[in-house]
Write a protein that holds these residues in place. Structure first.
Motif, mmCIF file in Angstrom:
data_model
loop_
_atom_site.group_PDB
_atom_site.id
_atom_site.type_symbol
_atom_site.label_atom_id
_atom_site.label_comp_id
_atom_site.label_asym_id
_atom_site.label_seq_id
_atom_site.Cartn_x
_atom_site.Cartn_y
_atom_site.Cartn_z
ATOM 1 N N PRO A 162 -38.717 11.174 -15.041
ATOM 2 C CA PRO A 162 -38.164 12.720 -16.300
ATOM 3 C C PRO A 162 -38.402 13.289 -15.972
ATOM 4 O O PRO A 162 -37.563 14.608 -15.714
ATOM 5 N N GLY A 163 -39.612 14.023 -14.679
ATOM 6 C CA GLY A 163 -39.790 14.941 -14.231
ATOM 7 C C GLY A 163 -38.728 15.196 -13.516
ATOM 8 O O GLY A 163 -38.936 16.280 -12.430
ATOM 9 N N GLY A 164 -38.421 14.420 -12.545
ATOM 10 C CA GLY A 164 -37.011 14.541 -11.367
ATOM 11 C C GLY A 164 -37.598 13.444 -9.976
ATOM 12 O O GLY A 164 -37.533 14.046 -9.226
ATOM 13 N N ALA A 165 -38.263 12.548 -10.314
ATOM 14 C CA ALA A 165 -39.229 11.904 -9.112
ATOM 15 C C ALA A 165 -37.707 11.138 -8.845
ATOM 16 O O ALA A 165 -36.872 10.531 -9.553
ATOM 17 N N ARG A 166 -37.898 10.235 -7.650
ATOM 18 C CA ARG A 166 -36.494 9.971 -7.297
ATOM 19 C C ARG A 166 -36.636 9.654 -6.551
ATOM 20 O O ARG A 166 -35.850 8.250 -5.555
ATOM 21 N N GLY A 167 -37.842 8.232 -6.278
ATOM 22 C CA GLY A 167 -38.324 7.603 -5.599
ATOM 23 C C GLY A 167 -39.856 7.510 -5.603
ATOM 24 O O GLY A 167 -40.736 8.667 -6.602
ATOM 25 N N TYR A 168 -41.033 6.458 -4.960
ATOM 26 C CA TYR A 168 -41.952 6.227 -5.345
ATOM 27 C C TYR A 168 -42.490 5.040 -4.340
ATOM 28 O O TYR A 168 -41.803 4.862 -3.410
ATOM 29 N N THR A 169 -43.876 6.044 -3.445
ATOM 30 C CA THR A 169 -44.119 5.454 -2.731
ATOM 31 C C THR A 169 -44.706 4.096 -3.691
ATOM 32 O O THR A 169 -44.758 3.348 -4.608
ATOM 33 N N SER A 170 -45.445 2.961 -2.561
ATOM 34 C CA SER A 170 -45.230 1.373 -3.041
ATOM 35 C C SER A 170 -46.513 0.901 -2.205
ATOM 36 O O SER A 170 -46.258 0.469 -0.830
#
Lengths: 264, 264
Positions: A162-170
């Motif tokens: 919701p705060g603007g992440a457009r991806g994530y590490t994994s």
């Protein structure tokens, strides 16, 4: 991972035991990754002192990496200006490559980040790993010119979205790329309920990784890879292979996810 | 420092910007320190990945250091066994030298430390830097075979003393060795009131160092040394020299301590 559809891979990240490898080993990991990445973007992890980080970045560029991810400086102290100068040293060494900053300190401000992006247009992304979604949202709003990535993996991704992440590490992606991609798909579709259903599915293995103050973080994945017949379970100090009882827990989690656990 | 009566010096500690130096620079610092240490014990800081830490230790031994202080591993994760194995790798590389562990993680247990001292009799000291005097006292009581040092400098020394600290690390000592030695003398004499009087005297400069999440830790000392005419104020990223306003605060503190501040 690439066959499953992962679009960006990070050799020499934390899961790859960045801090336990020599420069020759780090470069070999980049070379092997470029060789096997197909169409995926290769974002090589670099770090340590500024001069070494810049040298590693230059070498990664020479080996065909498309971007670098700058690990948070290992120095126990940092200042705003020092943080900017450190990252400038790396970014200016590879003007043709994208640069992703890995932010783990809540002390680094949006102003410092803007100073950096103003000076170095190739700084294109931030891996944000401060466990604070409010601060994440504030930082992302203040520095919209970079891509914001949840640096705390799947466990935190729905709360950074919701705060603007457009991806994530994994790290999980090395054993369960499909599951991680399904989560990304649900988040991109704005389907929070669907995302949280997948979140509950992957939570047990992430909890096992988080155990002992994250001492298990990498070892659980290496254990899983060993049980899946991909590689050895060895890790280097200051981490260690799992004891038998936790190996059994990994087996149980993999079975519950219907992964083909072999005799390892 | 040595002329003032300091009995043990640590080249390549945090104040020496350990994490910003190349191996060649680290070794040069050890060599110069051995050359100027007179009768003081030289405890060289070593660290990074286990192989590099062991190599730096061996090189420090060759350069005449008497002991090594092993910086906490930079790896973001560590396990008990991994921590033991990491330090074993270093201690076994220099069996003739004393080894001091630098503990910053509350996750490392007395059992891990006992496993290490059991395997490596040359592990003789612990620099304990977890800000928790209760835990310090518990750990010190459980592992009495090593010397316990308050790793959080003068600010914390009086509060670690009752739990078994027999020394403390110091950055302040590079500008105020006499003051630090007077504090040690009062602590050794069991004069808590006298110790606290000195504590109040040195607190302002330690507070200035602690500012900005410790971002000033080293820069304040370099600024003070510059104002005293000893060396340049330069530090390397990710830290930076003090801004003018804080330079003035350093001047004021040095004046209040009647130190001969020059035009720097």
């Amino acid at each position: 991972m690439v066959s499953a559809g992962i679009g960006a891979v990070t050799p020499n990240g934390n899961t790859g035991e960045f801090y336990s490898l020599s420069d020759a080993e780090l470069n070999r990991v980049v070379a092997l990754t470029v060789e096997s990445a197909g169409g995926a973007t290769v974002i090589a992890g670099v770090g340590h002192d500024a001069a070494r980080a810049a040298r590693l970045a230059t070498e990664a560029a020479g080996l065909g990496a498309h971007a670098v991810m700058v690990h948070q400086p290992v120095h126990p102290y940092q200042s705003q200006q020092g943080w900017v100068d450190y990252h400038r040293t790396v970014a200016e060494a590879v003007p043709g490559l994208g640069v992703v900053c890995y932010l783990r300190s809540p002390l680094i401000t949006a102003k410092a980040l803007k100073d950096l992006t103003g000076a170095c247009p190739n700084v294109v992304g931030v891996k944000y790993a401060v466990p604070d979604p409010v601060r994440f949202a504030e930082m992302a709003a203040e520095v919209p010119e970079v891509t914001w990535v949840c640096g705390l993996a799947e466990s935190w991704a729905p709360f950074y979205w919701p705060g603007g992440a457009r991806g994530y590490t994994s790290g999980l992606v090395v054993i369960l790329p499909e599951l991680s991609l399904r989560l990304l798909d649900r988040l991109q579709a704005g389907d929070t309920g669907g995302a949280m259903e997948l979140w509950r599915l992957l939570k047990p293995i992430e909890d096992l990784r988080a155990r002992h103050g994250n001492g298990n973080n990498v070892s659980v994945l290496k254990e899983a890879l060993a049980q899946l017949g991909v590689c050895r379970r060895d890790v280097r100090p200051p981490i260690s292979p799992l004891p038998d009882s936790e190996r059994d827990e990994v087996t149980a989690v993999l079975r519950s996810l219907r992964l083909p656990v072999g005799a390892a």
